[in-house]
Write an enzyme that holds these catalytic residues in place. Structure first.
Site, PDB file in Angstrom:
ATOM      1  N   HIS A 125       0.688  -1.310  -0.045  1.00 37.05           N
ATOM      2  CA  HIS A 125       0.126   0.184   0.202  1.00 37.05           C
ATOM      3  C   HIS A 125       0.882   1.111   0.127  1.00 37.05           C
ATOM      4  CE1 HIS A 125      -2.815   2.862   1.857  1.00 37.05           C
ATOM      5  NE2 HIS A 125      -3.755   2.074   1.254  1.00 37.05           N
ATOM      6  N   ASP A 202       3.079  -4.673   8.042  1.00 35.95           N
ATOM      7  CA  ASP A 202       1.835  -3.858   7.767  1.00 35.95           C
ATOM      8  C   ASP A 202       0.660  -5.026   7.898  1.00 35.95           C
ATOM      9  OD1 ASP A 202      -0.409  -2.477   7.014  1.00 35.95           O
ATOM     10  OD2 ASP A 202       0.138  -1.924   5.227  1.00 35.95           O
ATOM     11  N   GLN A 205      -4.531  -4.928   6.842  1.00 35.04           N
ATOM     12  CA  GLN A 205      -5.665  -6.171   6.039  1.00 35.04           C
ATOM     13  C   GLN A 205      -5.693  -7.384   6.740  1.00 35.04           C
ATOM     14  OE1 GLN A 205      -7.629  -5.084   3.924  1.00 35.04           O
ATOM     15  NE2 GLN A 205      -6.771  -3.072   3.500  1.00 35.04           N
ATOM     16  N   LYS A 228     -10.866  -1.344  10.322  1.00 34.08           N
ATOM     17  CA  LYS A 228     -11.060  -2.415   9.471  1.00 34.08           C
ATOM     18  C   LYS A 228     -11.269  -3.618  10.443  1.00 34.08           C
ATOM     19  CE  LYS A 228      -7.442  -0.724   6.458  1.00 34.08           C
ATOM     20  NZ  LYS A 228      -8.338  -0.434   5.174  1.00 34.08           N
ATOM     21  N   CYS A 366      -4.743   2.409  -3.901  1.00 31.83           N
ATOM     22  CA  CYS A 366      -3.446   2.959  -2.997  1.00 31.83           C
ATOM     23  C   CYS A 366      -2.464   2.002  -3.447  1.00 31.83           C
ATOM     24  CB  CYS A 366      -3.729   3.170  -1.710  1.00 31.83           C
ATOM     25  SG  CYS A 366      -4.654   4.678  -1.344  1.00 31.83           S
TER      26      CYS A 366
END
Length: 408
Positions: A125, A202, A205, A228, A366
């Site tokens: 991202h 990261d 997600q 999220k 993104c």
């Protein structure tokens, strides 16, 4: 034990937005990768706290301040337990995943020297690309990038080959927000550590779909967002190993992150407050604990199982439609379904789906370097959460069956 249809209906009752209409059609919300919806318990907690216990946290001696502080710090310890961190001091609250990565790039990156190299991947991202590029304005560092294969999996042989005596950091996504690929982050961390290189993962997600275990993964930094995970917006988490956080300079200056200030010298607060300058979003941080409660009560394994079944079902039905191409076919994949219809622009597909009540995301998500790698400007992305149903997957497919002949 997997979730039954009755269980899913009960879960859907916690999300009142699912009962609204778009135009004259029932809403089918399939934009969960961008942000998940929020259950009643979280919204009720926010309303209760604003109505009954709004006072600035820390330092206050009065009852309301103490209550607000206790609720925020309860969430910190809740997060610590959820991700299996060693200490509450390793949990830093930010405004989101993006700010958490920027914090690490700015503060930990302060030690990088000209000629140093960091490793990223082509599926990152922008939030895990641009902060490192901003660092290049001040440091002559090199960014090296891991490619993917045709199924959307990282090239681990290439990843291994990029490490050398100049490598000082590796930063990569746990799950691709475009392809849904679940990366082998534990193995990737072990490879980096074998070269003495620290790692940031990261987890934006990954956090809605699995329970990240810091002791198992072994990474040095892990970042994710509340919104999220069925929680409020504006709340992010940075996990960092205590010894690394203690060695890093503050990211921002102001109130809360200090011990003593004079015009001659300032000393900084202990962890975690050294990195939490200013008044935090203590209401939404407190409410985030209710979202974790929802995930834990539902069962992260149950959530993952339901989403995988939806993804498998929707993917098979989608591929029955002439002209459809799916991007991301890794065997280990989260509930993300990116596709295009022939040469039709993804925006046109998303616009028409919206007219049929189906909410999806369109564009480059993104992740423009990944789109360039795939040779496309963007995709249509449908993404599933625990409250989605097979009936909603059918509505997506039936809508696309109507749309496809119009655009091909």
């Amino acid at each position: 034990m997997s979730l039954s249809d009755k269980d899913i209906l009960k879960i859907r009752d916690e999300f009142p937005i699912l009962s609204r209409k778009v135009g004259e059609r029932d809403l089918v919300y399939l934009d969960n990768t961008a942000t998940s919806l929020t259950p009643r318990r979280v919204v009720s907690e926010i309303e209760f706290l604003y109505a009954n216990s709004k006072a600035n946290v820390h330092r206050g001696v009065h009852t309301l301040s103490q209550e607000a502080t206790d609720r925020q710090e309860h969430t910190r310890r809740r997060v610590q337990g959820w991700i299996n961190a060693d200490s509450f001091e390793e949990i830093i609250f930010t405004r989101g995943t993006t700010e958490a990565i920027n914090l690490v790039a700015s503060s930990f990156g302060d030690r990088f020297k000209d000629g140093d190299e960091i490793i990223l991947t082509v599926m990152e991202h922008h939030a895990n690309i641009v902060p490192w590029q901003l660092l290049q304005r001040h440091k002559d560092i090199k960014i090296r990038v891991v490619d993917i294969n045709d199924r959307g999996e990282l090239d681990l042989d290439q990843y291994r080959s990029l490490f050398n005596e100049h490598t000082v950091f590796a930063s990569f996504t746990h799950i691709s927000n475009v392809l849904g690929t679940v990366n082998p982050v534990k193995e990737m961390t072990e490879i980096a550590h074998s070269h003495g290189v620290p790692v940031l993962v990261d987890g934006a997600q990954a956090s809605p779909h699995l329970r990240p275990d810091m002791k198992d993964i072994g990474c040095d930094f892990y970042v994710f967002s509340s919104h999220k995970m069925y929680g409020p917006t504006g709340v992010g988490v940075l996990y960092g190993r205590k010894e690394l956080l203690e060695s890093m300079p503050p990211y921002q200056g102001g109130g809360e992150m200090i011990k003593h200030v004079s015009f001659e010298h300032t000393t900084f607060a202990d962890l975690p407050f050294k990195f939490e300058a200013g008044t935090p979003d203590f209401i939404d941080i407190a409410a985030f604990s209710k979202a974790i409660d929802f995930i834990e009560e539902t069962g992260i394994g149950n959530i993952r199982d339901h989403e995988e079944k939806l993804l498998d079902y929707a993917t098979k039905r989608l591929l029955e439609i002439p002209g459809i191409k799916v991007y991301g076919n890794a065997p280990h994949k989260a509930a993300v379904l990116s596709f295009n219809i022939g040469e039709a622009h993804n925006y046109d597909v998303g616009f028409l789906l919206d007219k049929m009540g189906v909410a999806v995301r369109t564009g480059h998500h993104c992740a423009q370097p990944l789109m360039e790698r795939l040779g496309i400007p963007g995709t249509v992305r449908a993404s599933f959460a625990v409250y989605n149903t097979f009936e909603e997957a059918d509505k997506l497919i039936e809508a696309l069956k109507r749309i496809a002949p119009m655009l091909l």
